[in-house]
Scaffold this active site. Structure first.
Site, PDB file in Angstrom:
ATOM      1  CB  CYS A 133       9.965  19.938   7.562  1.00  0.00           C
ATOM      2  SG  CYS A 133      10.560  18.533   6.650  1.00  0.00           S
ATOM      3  CG  HIS A 134       5.867  15.363   8.317  1.00  0.00           C
ATOM      4  ND1 HIS A 134       7.074  15.057   8.908  1.00  0.00           N
ATOM      5  CD2 HIS A 134       4.898  14.888   9.134  1.00  0.00           C
ATOM      6  CE1 HIS A 134       6.828  14.407  10.043  1.00  0.00           C
ATOM      7  NE2 HIS A 134       5.512  14.295  10.205  1.00  0.00           N
ATOM      8  CG  ASN A 194      14.435  19.125   8.267  1.00  0.00           C
ATOM      9  OD1 ASN A 194      15.433  18.796   8.894  1.00  0.00           O
ATOM     10  ND2 ASN A 194      13.264  18.526   8.408  1.00  0.00           N
ATOM     11  CD  GLU A 251       3.143  12.955  12.470  1.00  0.00           C
ATOM     12  OE1 GLU A 251       2.680  14.094  12.705  1.00  0.00           O
ATOM     13  OE2 GLU A 251       4.356  12.739  12.291  1.00  0.00           O
TER      14      GLU A 251
END
Length: 173
Positions: free
Chosen positions: A132-133, A124, A159
């Protein structure tokens, strides 16, 4: 002669971020210092900080916990398989995680394709923007991130997708 690559840097809590774009301002990559496979500024690239103001503002809001979805134009080129995987990444919402196997299932790939899914995720070119994390191991452990597992931990923590008691990433001998 090829298309001119425009570039800019944005400071972040993860360190400086290198952004590249085409002449129309469509982002083509976001790389971190020390990233495996990340881009580095090359001769012939045009430094154009103004082109990246919107990205800088949105990344700042994201890192401040004020933005959960990026609204920036971006384009990444890859194989048809990689692009299907990247589209599946784009569907993983802020604050959520998924596994490599779940991504494989979302794109209709057989369970045996999990390694290929991991390879596509690792390729990516738009770290942070294309999340992608948010992909973790099936057992909930943090696995693989081109920007490094500590950065992955920080992004997931920001997040709210990672509890303070979550298992630390495994260290290989």
């Amino acid at each position: 002669m090829g298309v001119t690559v425009h570039w800019g840097r944005v400071d972040s809590p993860l360190g400086p971020l290198l952004l590249t774009a085409d002449p129309d301002g469509v982002l083509t990559s976001l790389s971190m210092s020390g990233q495996r496979g990340g881009r580095e500024v090359r001769d012939g690239w045009r430094h154009d900080p103004e082109l990246f103001r919107a990205a800088e503002e949105q990344l700042g809001a994201y890192f401040a916990g004020e933005l959960t979805e990026f609204r920036l134009p971006w384009r990444a080129h890859g194989t048809a398989f990689r692009e299907r995987v990247w589209d599946a990444l784009d569907a993983v919402p802020y604050g959520a995680t998924t596994s490599y196997g779940e991504i494989a299932a979302r794109i209709g790939a057989p369970r045996a394709a999990v390694r290929a899914v991991g390879g596509a995720i690792g390729a990516n070119p738009l770290l942070v923007l294309r999340p992608c994390h948010r992909v973790i191991g099936a057992d909930g452990t943090l696995t693989g991130y081109a920007g490094g597992l500590e950065r992955k931990r920080r992004l997931l923590g920001l997040e709210g997708a990672l509890s303070p008691t979550a298992p630390r990433p495994a260290t290989l001998p």
